[in-house]
Design an enzyme around this catalytic site. Sequence first.
Site, PDB file in Angstrom:
ATOM      1  N   ASP A  10       0.840  -1.199   0.000  1.00 16.46           N
ATOM      2  CA  ASP A  10       0.000   0.000   0.000  1.00 16.46           C
ATOM      3  C   ASP A  10       0.876   1.250   0.000  1.00 16.46           C
ATOM      4  OD1 ASP A  10      -2.404  -1.436  -0.091  1.00 16.46           O
ATOM      5  OD2 ASP A  10      -2.289  -1.814   2.063  1.00 16.46           O
ATOM      6  N   LYS A  32       0.760  -8.004  -2.615  1.00 17.57           N
ATOM      7  CA  LYS A  32      -0.543  -7.531  -3.067  1.00 17.57           C
ATOM      8  C   LYS A  32      -0.412  -6.106  -3.596  1.00 17.57           C
ATOM      9  CE  LYS A  32      -4.088  -6.276  -0.214  1.00 17.57           C
ATOM     10  NZ  LYS A  32      -4.734  -5.053  -0.704  1.00 17.57           N
ATOM     11  N   ASP A  59      -5.221  -6.761  -6.513  1.00 20.17           N
ATOM     12  CA  ASP A  59      -6.439  -6.571  -5.702  1.00 20.17           C
ATOM     13  C   ASP A  59      -7.218  -5.362  -6.230  1.00 20.17           C
ATOM     14  OD1 ASP A  59      -8.287  -6.591  -3.620  1.00 20.17           O
ATOM     15  OD2 ASP A  59      -6.936  -5.636  -2.186  1.00 20.17           O
ATOM     16  N   LEU A  60      -7.897  -5.542  -7.368  1.00 22.10           N
ATOM     17  CA  LEU A  60      -8.653  -4.424  -7.940  1.00 22.10           C
ATOM     18  C   LEU A  60     -10.159  -4.628  -7.775  1.00 22.10           C
ATOM     19  CD1 LEU A  60      -6.548  -3.768 -11.190  1.00 22.10           C
ATOM     20  CD2 LEU A  60      -6.317  -2.730  -8.938  1.00 22.10           C
ATOM     21  N   LYS A  61     -10.548  -5.759  -7.230  1.00 18.87           N
ATOM     22  CA  LYS A  61     -11.965  -6.021  -6.925  1.00 18.87           C
ATOM     23  C   LYS A  61     -12.895  -5.613  -8.058  1.00 18.87           C
ATOM     24  CE  LYS A  61     -11.306  -5.361  -1.921  1.00 18.87           C
ATOM     25  NZ  LYS A  61      -9.948  -4.782  -1.891  1.00 18.87           N
ATOM     26  N   HIS A  63     -15.803  -5.116 -10.501  1.00 19.55           N
ATOM     27  CA  HIS A  63     -17.260  -5.191 -10.348  1.00 19.55           C
ATOM     28  C   HIS A  63     -17.881  -4.387 -11.493  1.00 19.55           C
ATOM     29  CE1 HIS A  63     -20.887  -4.929  -7.334  1.00 19.55           C
ATOM     30  NE2 HIS A  63     -21.220  -5.389  -8.516  1.00 19.55           N
ATOM     31  N   ASP A  64     -18.155  -5.069 -12.594  1.00 18.17           N
ATOM     32  CA  ASP A  64     -18.718  -4.395 -13.769  1.00 18.17           C
ATOM     33  C   ASP A  64     -19.390  -5.454 -14.639  1.00 18.17           C
ATOM     34  OD1 ASP A  64     -19.192  -2.492 -15.865  1.00 18.17           O
ATOM     35  OD2 ASP A  64     -17.428  -1.377 -15.184  1.00 18.17           O
ATOM     36  N   ILE A  65     -19.864  -5.096 -15.804  1.00 24.56           N
ATOM     37  CA  ILE A  65     -20.463  -6.113 -16.669  1.00 24.56           C
ATOM     38  C   ILE A  65     -19.353  -7.061 -17.144  1.00 24.56           C
ATOM     39  CG2 ILE A  65     -22.429  -4.716 -17.396  1.00 24.56           C
ATOM     40  CD1 ILE A  65     -20.887  -4.159 -20.022  1.00 24.56           C
ATOM     41  N   THR A  68     -16.637  -5.938 -19.777  1.00 20.79           N
ATOM     42  CA  THR A  68     -15.671  -4.940 -19.299  1.00 20.79           C
ATOM     43  C   THR A  68     -14.645  -5.582 -18.368  1.00 20.79           C
ATOM     44  OG1 THR A  68     -17.363  -3.258 -19.485  1.00 20.79           O
ATOM     45  CG2 THR A  68     -15.496  -2.723 -18.080  1.00 20.79           C
ATOM     46  N   THR A 123     -15.430  -5.792   4.635  1.00 18.25           N
ATOM     47  CA  THR A 123     -15.465  -5.782   6.107  1.00 18.25           C
ATOM     48  C   THR A 123     -15.798  -4.398   6.658  1.00 18.25           C
ATOM     49  OG1 THR A 123     -13.091  -5.651   5.985  1.00 18.25           O
ATOM     50  CG2 THR A 123     -14.024  -7.754   6.661  1.00 18.25           C
ATOM     51  N   ARG A 184      -3.008  -9.288  12.701  1.00 18.16           N
ATOM     52  CA  ARG A 184      -2.066  -8.443  13.431  1.00 18.16           C
ATOM     53  C   ARG A 184      -1.276  -9.277  14.423  1.00 18.16           C
ATOM     54  NH1 ARG A 184      -2.522  -5.441  10.148  1.00 18.16           N
ATOM     55  NH2 ARG A 184      -3.030  -3.257  10.096  1.00 18.16           N
ATOM     56  N   GLN A 193      -7.775  -1.657  11.827  1.00 18.76           N
ATOM     57  CA  GLN A 193      -8.353  -2.996  11.827  1.00 18.76           C
ATOM     58  C   GLN A 193      -9.043  -3.205  13.165  1.00 18.76           C
ATOM     59  OE1 GLN A 193      -8.464  -4.947   9.326  1.00 18.76           O
ATOM     60  NE2 GLN A 193      -6.679  -4.680   8.021  1.00 18.76           N
ATOM     61  N   ARG A 214       0.660  -2.796   7.016  1.00 24.46           N
ATOM     62  CA  ARG A 214       1.406  -1.872   7.875  1.00 24.46           C
ATOM     63  C   ARG A 214       2.338  -2.475   8.927  1.00 24.46           C
ATOM     64  NH1 ARG A 214      -3.969   1.448   8.459  1.00 24.46           N
ATOM     65  NH2 ARG A 214      -4.632  -0.718   8.196  1.00 24.46           N
TER      66      ARG A 214
HETATM   67  O1  C5P Z   1      -2.005  -2.500   6.726  1.00 25.25           O
HETATM   68  P1  C5P Z   1      -2.927  -3.665   6.845  1.00 25.25           P
HETATM   69  O2  C5P Z   1      -2.261  -4.923   7.334  1.00 25.25           O
HETATM   70  O3  C5P Z   1      -4.176  -3.338   7.625  1.00 25.25           O
HETATM   71  O4  C5P Z   1      -3.348  -3.941   5.334  1.00 25.25           O
HETATM   72  C1  C5P Z   1      -4.186  -4.958   4.987  1.00 25.25           C
HETATM   73  C2  C5P Z   1      -4.460  -4.937   3.513  1.00 25.25           C
HETATM   74  O5  C5P Z   1      -5.578  -5.755   3.287  1.00 25.25           O
HETATM   75  C3  C5P Z   1      -4.815  -3.579   2.934  1.00 25.25           C
HETATM   76  O6  C5P Z   1      -4.309  -3.548   1.614  1.00 25.25           O
HETATM   77  C4  C5P Z   1      -6.314  -3.550   2.942  1.00 25.25           C
HETATM   78  O7  C5P Z   1      -6.848  -2.795   1.884  1.00 25.25           O
HETATM   79  C5  C5P Z   1      -6.660  -5.009   2.750  1.00 25.25           C
HETATM   80  N1  C5P Z   1      -7.917  -5.417   3.338  1.00 25.25           N
HETATM   81  C6  C5P Z   1      -8.197  -5.282   4.687  1.00 25.25           C
HETATM   82  N2  C5P Z   1      -9.366  -5.752   5.188  1.00 25.25           N
HETATM   83  C7  C5P Z   1     -10.231  -6.316   4.389  1.00 25.25           C
HETATM   84  C8  C5P Z   1      -9.980  -6.464   3.037  1.00 25.25           C
HETATM   85  C9  C5P Z   1      -8.798  -5.997   2.549  1.00 25.25           C
HETATM   86  O8  C5P Z   1      -7.418  -4.756   5.441  1.00 25.25           O
HETATM   87  N3  C5P Z   1     -11.318  -6.778   4.912  1.00 25.25           N
END
Ligand code: C5P
Length: 234
Positions: A10, A32, A59-61, A63-65, A68, A123, A184, A193, A214
């Site tokens: 990120d 990722k 990780d672009l998720k 969501h379209d037709i 596309t 989430t 974590r 989180q 992070r």
């Molecule tokens: O920094 P951190 O460990 O929280 O990053 C987790 C990664 O997972 C981020 O790229 C975040 O966008 C992604 N993510 C998340 N929770 C989700 C889905 C994706 O933290 N439920």
Amino acid sequence: METRLIVALDFSSKEEALRLVDELSDAVEYYKVGLELFSREGREILRELSKRGKKVFLDLKYHDIPNTVKSAAKVAIEEGVWLYNLHALGGRRLMEEVSRFNREYAEKLGVNRPLVIAVTVLTSMEEEDLKELGIERKLEEEVLNLARLSKEAGLDGVVCSPREVKEVKESLGSDFLTITPGVRPSWAKKNDQKRVLTPKEAKELKTDYIVVGRPITRAPNPKEAALKILKELL
Ligand code: C5P
């Protein structure tokens, strides 16, 4: 059964991202690339990662037709991405068509097909948010419902919370992949989180991959942080 580590890149530039990748060197194989980094750097970051022999979760998720999404997914397939995802709420037709296209286009190019997984319920959403959208099921039931639909449509797995792994695996089989953020280590800050589990707990729940950002990317010593997490996964 192994639980592997994916590090979330990120960052807002490829220089920052690649600095971390090079610093972690052989310790981490999976990365990722999400919306921010891809929006800024596009396929160049994918190329740089594959040049370094890394496996990429794009990780672009989507969501379209279907048409596309298939056109966009070509980039992932051409760049040898290891795994990408789309929203299960795009529905059965979207998932079936992308899954079929993914196989056929990879075959045509003579490359390994990427894995394709579904995002179920974000989430950031709560049951109240689902109700507002006209979804009356309990949140966990909706997660399972969408996971089941994505399996039927030919997808390889889902992104889910570590707490959902057990039910997903029990209902859909242990080879249906689970990729879980929300992890974590006990020594790291939770950041934003909320409900987190440690890498060790995630492993005990038998998830296939954990996604950690992070605690590694913002650590004073990222390599040491990554190695500590990897140790918990042994
Ligand atoms: O920094 P951190 O460990 O929280 O990053 C987790 C990664 O997972 C981020 O790229 C975040 O966008 C992604 N993510 C998340 N929770 C989700 C889905 C994706 O933290 N439920």
